[in-house]
Design a protein around this motif. Sequence first.
Motif, PDB file in Angstrom:
ATOM      1  N   UNK A   1       0.849  -1.179   0.000  1.00  0.00           N
ATOM      2  CA  UNK A   1       0.000   0.000   0.000  1.00  0.00           C
ATOM      3  C   UNK A   1       0.891   1.237   0.000  1.00  0.00           C
ATOM      4  N   UNK A   2       0.560   2.189  -0.834  1.00  0.00           N
ATOM      5  CA  UNK A   2       1.263   3.463  -0.888  1.00  0.00           C
ATOM      6  C   UNK A   2       0.675   4.404   0.150  1.00  0.00           C
ATOM      7  N   UNK A   3       1.527   5.068   0.892  1.00  0.00           N
ATOM      8  CA  UNK A   3       1.058   6.035   1.882  1.00  0.00           C
ATOM      9  C   UNK A   3       1.712   7.361   1.576  1.00  0.00           C
ATOM     10  N   UNK A   4       0.913   8.383   1.349  1.00  0.00           N
ATOM     11  CA  UNK A   4       1.416   9.713   1.042  1.00  0.00           C
ATOM     12  C   UNK A   4       0.941  10.676   2.108  1.00  0.00           C
ATOM     13  N   UNK A   5       1.803  11.581   2.501  1.00  0.00           N
ATOM     14  CA  UNK A   5       1.397  12.559   3.504  1.00  0.00           C
ATOM     15  C   UNK A   5       1.851  13.947   3.096  1.00  0.00           C
ATOM     16  N   UNK A   6       1.141  14.911   3.577  1.00  0.00           N
ATOM     17  CA  UNK A   6       1.518  16.304   3.415  1.00  0.00           C
ATOM     18  C   UNK A   6       1.130  17.002   4.705  1.00  0.00           C
ATOM     19  N   UNK A   7       2.065  17.656   5.337  1.00  0.00           N
ATOM     20  CA  UNK A   7       1.806  18.290   6.621  1.00  0.00           C
ATOM     21  C   UNK A   7       2.006  19.793   6.516  1.00  0.00           C
ATOM     22  N   UNK A   8       1.307  20.520   7.341  1.00  0.00           N
ATOM     23  CA  UNK A   8       1.520  21.959   7.451  1.00  0.00           C
ATOM     24  C   UNK A   8       1.101  22.413   8.837  1.00  0.00           C
ATOM     25  N   UNK A   9       1.540  23.589   9.224  1.00  0.00           N
ATOM     26  CA  UNK A   9       1.156  24.191  10.496  1.00  0.00           C
ATOM     27  C   UNK A   9       0.542  25.551  10.205  1.00  0.00           C
ATOM     28  N   UNK A  10      -0.502  25.904  10.936  1.00  0.00           N
ATOM     29  CA  UNK A  10      -1.111  27.216  10.762  1.00  0.00           C
ATOM     30  C   UNK A  10      -0.853  28.056  12.004  1.00  0.00           C
ATOM     31  N   UNK A  11      -1.262  29.298  11.938  1.00  0.00           N
ATOM     32  CA  UNK A  11      -1.093  30.198  13.076  1.00  0.00           C
ATOM     33  C   UNK A  11      -1.867  29.704  14.298  1.00  0.00           C
ATOM     34  N   UNK A  12      -2.927  28.939  14.092  1.00  0.00           N
ATOM     35  CA  UNK A  12      -3.743  28.452  15.200  1.00  0.00           C
ATOM     36  C   UNK A  12      -3.207  27.131  15.758  1.00  0.00           C
ATOM     37  N   UNK A  13      -1.950  26.820  15.468  1.00  0.00           N
ATOM     38  CA  UNK A  13      -1.320  25.588  15.944  1.00  0.00           C
ATOM     39  C   UNK A  13      -2.114  24.362  15.521  1.00  0.00           C
ATOM     40  N   UNK A  14      -2.498  24.343  14.271  1.00  0.00           N
ATOM     41  CA  UNK A  14      -3.264  23.231  13.721  1.00  0.00           C
ATOM     42  C   UNK A  14      -2.355  22.419  12.813  1.00  0.00           C
ATOM     43  N   UNK A  15      -2.263  21.116  13.043  1.00  0.00           N
ATOM     44  CA  UNK A  15      -1.515  20.222  12.176  1.00  0.00           C
ATOM     45  C   UNK A  15      -2.508  19.496  11.281  1.00  0.00           C
ATOM     46  N   UNK A  16      -2.244  19.490   9.981  1.00  0.00           N
ATOM     47  CA  UNK A  16      -3.143  18.842   9.030  1.00  0.00           C
ATOM     48  C   UNK A  16      -2.334  17.886   8.174  1.00  0.00           C
ATOM     49  N   UNK A  17      -2.876  16.676   7.964  1.00  0.00           N
ATOM     50  CA  UNK A  17      -2.245  15.700   7.083  1.00  0.00           C
ATOM     51  C   UNK A  17      -3.277  15.189   6.095  1.00  0.00           C
ATOM     52  N   UNK A  18      -2.854  15.069   4.830  1.00  0.00           N
ATOM     53  CA  UNK A  18      -3.668  14.436   3.802  1.00  0.00           C
ATOM     54  C   UNK A  18      -2.977  13.107   3.524  1.00  0.00           C
ATOM     55  N   UNK A  19      -3.686  11.992   3.763  1.00  0.00           N
ATOM     56  CA  UNK A  19      -3.051  10.671   3.745  1.00  0.00           C
ATOM     57  C   UNK A  19      -3.820   9.714   2.849  1.00  0.00           C
ATOM     58  N   UNK A  20      -3.099   8.979   1.991  1.00  0.00           N
ATOM     59  CA  UNK A  20      -3.709   7.915   1.206  1.00  0.00           C
ATOM     60  C   UNK A  20      -3.672   6.647   2.048  1.00  0.00           C
ATOM     61  N   UNK A  21      -4.838   6.116   2.397  1.00  0.00           N
ATOM     62  CA  UNK A  21      -4.947   4.926   3.246  1.00  0.00           C
ATOM     63  C   UNK A  21      -4.965   3.638   2.443  1.00  0.00           C
ATOM     64  N   UNK A  22      -5.566   3.675   1.270  1.00  0.00           N
ATOM     65  CA  UNK A  22      -5.668   2.523   0.363  1.00  0.00           C
ATOM     66  C   UNK A  22      -6.008   3.085  -1.006  1.00  0.00           C
TER      67      UNK A  22
END
Length: 71
Positions: A1-22
Amino acid sequence: MKRSTELRHTQAALDVAVVERAACVWTVEAIDADGACYHAVFVGPDAETRAREYVDFKYEPLESSNMEAMH
């Protein structure tokens, strides 16, 4: 299974990830400054596009559009 992630931080201390699960299953995972977790699941042939559009709509545009693939 391929797993891809992209992370970022915002001013509101929010961590977001976009992930391919399957194949054709993408999730958006967010953790706010208080430690609350939020998940949205997108399924189907346009799941990645819809997940990224959701992040842009719900949070703010990702600063980087590059994806890292982990095998």
